[in-house]
Enzyme design. Sequence first.
Site, PDB file in Angstrom:
ATOM      1  N   ASP A   1      -6.496  56.948  28.018  1.00  0.00           N
ATOM      2  CA  ASP A   1      -5.331  57.825  27.889  1.00  0.00           C
ATOM      3  C   ASP A   1      -5.376  58.808  26.719  1.00  0.00           C
ATOM      4  O   ASP A   1      -5.291  60.006  26.904  1.00  0.00           O
ATOM      5  CB  ASP A   1      -4.027  57.007  27.832  1.00  0.00           C
ATOM      6  CG  ASP A   1      -2.798  57.917  27.906  1.00  0.00           C
ATOM      7  OD1 ASP A   1      -2.862  58.920  28.631  1.00  0.00           O
ATOM      8  OD2 ASP A   1      -1.789  57.635  27.237  1.00  0.00           O
TER       9      ASP A   1
ATOM     10  N   CYS B   1      -2.060  65.081  51.110  1.00  0.00           N
ATOM     11  CA  CYS B   1      -0.592  65.041  51.210  1.00  0.00           C
ATOM     12  C   CYS B   1      -0.120  65.580  52.566  1.00  0.00           C
ATOM     13  O   CYS B   1       1.061  65.418  52.905  1.00  0.00           O
ATOM     14  CB  CYS B   1       0.039  65.904  50.120  1.00  0.00           C
ATOM     15  SG  CYS B   1      -0.101  65.230  48.463  1.00  0.00           S
TER      16      CYS B   1
ATOM     17  N   CYS C   1       3.640  67.152  53.576  1.00  0.00           N
ATOM     18  CA  CYS C   1       4.721  66.535  52.781  1.00  0.00           C
ATOM     19  C   CYS C   1       5.015  67.375  51.537  1.00  0.00           C
ATOM     20  O   CYS C   1       4.100  67.899  50.897  1.00  0.00           O
ATOM     21  CB  CYS C   1       4.300  65.132  52.359  1.00  0.00           C
ATOM     22  SG  CYS C   1       5.484  64.307  51.284  1.00  0.00           S
TER      23      CYS C   1
ATOM     24  N   CYS D   1       7.996  65.291  46.790  1.00  0.00           N
ATOM     25  CA  CYS D   1       8.082  65.264  45.318  1.00  0.00           C
ATOM     26  C   CYS D   1       8.596  66.605  44.786  1.00  0.00           C
ATOM     27  O   CYS D   1       9.412  66.640  43.858  1.00  0.00           O
ATOM     28  CB  CYS D   1       6.742  64.906  44.704  1.00  0.00           C
ATOM     29  SG  CYS D   1       5.375  65.917  45.241  1.00  0.00           S
TER      30      CYS D   1
ATOM     31  N   CYS E   1       9.529  61.527  41.258  1.00  0.00           N
ATOM     32  CA  CYS E   1       8.502  62.044  42.172  1.00  0.00           C
ATOM     33  C   CYS E   1       7.608  60.926  42.696  1.00  0.00           C
ATOM     34  O   CYS E   1       7.007  61.049  43.771  1.00  0.00           O
ATOM     35  CB  CYS E   1       7.678  63.145  41.511  1.00  0.00           C
ATOM     36  SG  CYS E   1       6.977  62.699  39.923  1.00  0.00           S
TER      37      CYS E   1
ATOM     38  N   CYS F   1       7.424  59.283  46.982  1.00  0.00           N
ATOM     39  CA  CYS F   1       6.115  59.518  47.600  1.00  0.00           C
ATOM     40  C   CYS F   1       5.840  58.469  48.688  1.00  0.00           C
ATOM     41  O   CYS F   1       5.881  57.268  48.415  1.00  0.00           O
ATOM     42  CB  CYS F   1       5.021  59.463  46.535  1.00  0.00           C
ATOM     43  SG  CYS F   1       3.387  59.780  47.218  1.00  0.00           S
TER      44      CYS F   1
HETATM   45 FE1  SF4 Z   1       1.943  64.333  48.190  1.00  0.00          FE
HETATM   46 FE2  SF4 Z   1       3.390  62.183  47.577  1.00  0.00          FE
HETATM   47 FE3  SF4 Z   1       4.210  64.607  46.812  1.00  0.00          FE
HETATM   48 FE4  SF4 Z   1       4.292  63.933  49.391  1.00  0.00          FE
HETATM   49  S1  SF4 Z   1       5.491  63.017  47.722  1.00  0.00           S
HETATM   50  S2  SF4 Z   1       3.552  65.860  48.542  1.00  0.00           S
HETATM   51  S3  SF4 Z   1       2.448  62.650  49.562  1.00  0.00           S
HETATM   52  S4  SF4 Z   1       2.369  63.563  46.126  1.00  0.00           S
HETATM   53 FE1  SF4 Z   2      10.059  65.993  38.134  1.00  0.00          FE
HETATM   54 FE2  SF4 Z   2      10.705  63.574  37.202  1.00  0.00          FE
HETATM   55 FE3  SF4 Z   2       8.375  63.963  38.423  1.00  0.00          FE
HETATM   56 FE4  SF4 Z   2       8.809  65.014  36.005  1.00  0.00          FE
HETATM   57  S1  SF4 Z   2       8.676  62.825  36.505  1.00  0.00           S
HETATM   58  S2  SF4 Z   2       7.863  66.034  37.746  1.00  0.00           S
HETATM   59  S3  SF4 Z   2      11.025  65.537  36.190  1.00  0.00           S
HETATM   60  S4  SF4 Z   2      10.434  64.143  39.355  1.00  0.00           S
END
Ligand code: SF4
Ligand code: SF4
Length: 389
Positions: free
Chosen positions: A132, A186, A189, A192, A241, A245
């Site tokens: 990291d 993806c 989709c 996110c 996000c 998914c």
């Molecule tokens: Fe890709 Fe997951 Fe975002 Fe859908 S939610 S666009 S599968 S990263």
């Molecule tokens: Fe958006 Fe939350 Fe994902 Fe950051 S962590 S990109 S604010 S959904």
Amino acid sequence: MTLEEQLKDQALAVGLDLVGIAACAPPERDRAALTDREARGFRSTFEEREIDRRVSPGALLPGCRAVVAAGISYLPARDTPPPPDEPEGLRGWLSRYCRGIDYHQILRDRLRQLAAWLQEQRPDAGVHVCVDTEPPVDRSVAEQAGLGFFGKSTMLITPTHGTWVFLGEILTTLDLRPDPPWTGTCGDCTRCLDACPTGAIVEPYVLDSFRCLSYVTQMKGHIPVQYRDALGNMLFGCDICQDVCPYNRRPHLGRAAGPELAARPEVGGDAGPLLEKVLHMTNPEFKAWFTPTAAGWRGKTVLQRNALIALGNSGDARALPLLLQALRDPQRPVIRAAAAWALGKLGHTLPQTASAAAAALAELLVQEPDPAVRQEAEAARERLGGNGS
Ligand code: SF4
Ligand code: SF4
């Protein structure tokens, strides 16, 4: 068995969930993507500045020939409940990655065990372990090593553990055979992008770190006003996000995280910490509860400031006495400022709290010396408008 096959067996034996091998030659795509993010002002202050260092693992280990990318899952089989003796109360959200013991040491230890095993097999091998905080782009190396693919959210999506993985690498001078990349996608989709409360995923595969609420919860000082409503009850991190998914649906997932990564009772288990406890914790309590997790590295005041924003967003009258008390914090303007904003928000949402909120703000303004706090208090009073008089 080939050395590569033995290495993968050994990786599972030391507690790694995912392992793959990439050549020590990051694609030019990484340089282009990092340069583009830098030019657009999207690189967070937590990321390595030097693009050359990020795309050149060989700079960390002269003669590097291959990178062993590995990951551990941090999604538990089941949620940990809060301690049974904890009272009912308003709770804050901790991102899943920071509810258990800080993964950095756990992952580093396992990678070091694997690196030591590799050197036992090939005593002349050079190795260097990265977790990291070192420059390589973990997700990109992991993608090249076949661990998963880049989602539009910019997270690495793995077939067995979705995005719930911590990643690290072993650089080595051994000429190990690389694995083929995994060709997931993806498709059409966009969940996110649609769900992100601040539009931080500005386009597929591009994140503006400064708009990401995970970054916002970790910044020091005053939180920019445009993000405060969107924070809801977030104390540290976001996860929206990832939660939306489809690759993260539990039935798709592989081996669950070990107990060492399960949510700690000290932070309320998976229910999250009680906001009142966070506000009133002493320095020793902060050290005992949060320092062992990945949510402690920015200090106590950051968490307490976030707790005040969460209380303001709660729309719950139980928040009022906690905010009134925080408004009188004798030493920390950032706490008084957050409490002032939160009183304005609470009073606006919950009219029965407005007059007490307005009275406390008026009293504060009589003697408040800090210009930023005064500005917050005046804006909060304005927001209360007729409700507070
Ligand atoms: Fe890709 Fe997951 Fe975002 Fe859908 S939610 S666009 S599968 S990263
Ligand atoms: Fe958006 Fe939350 Fe994902 Fe950051 S962590 S990109 S604010 S959904």
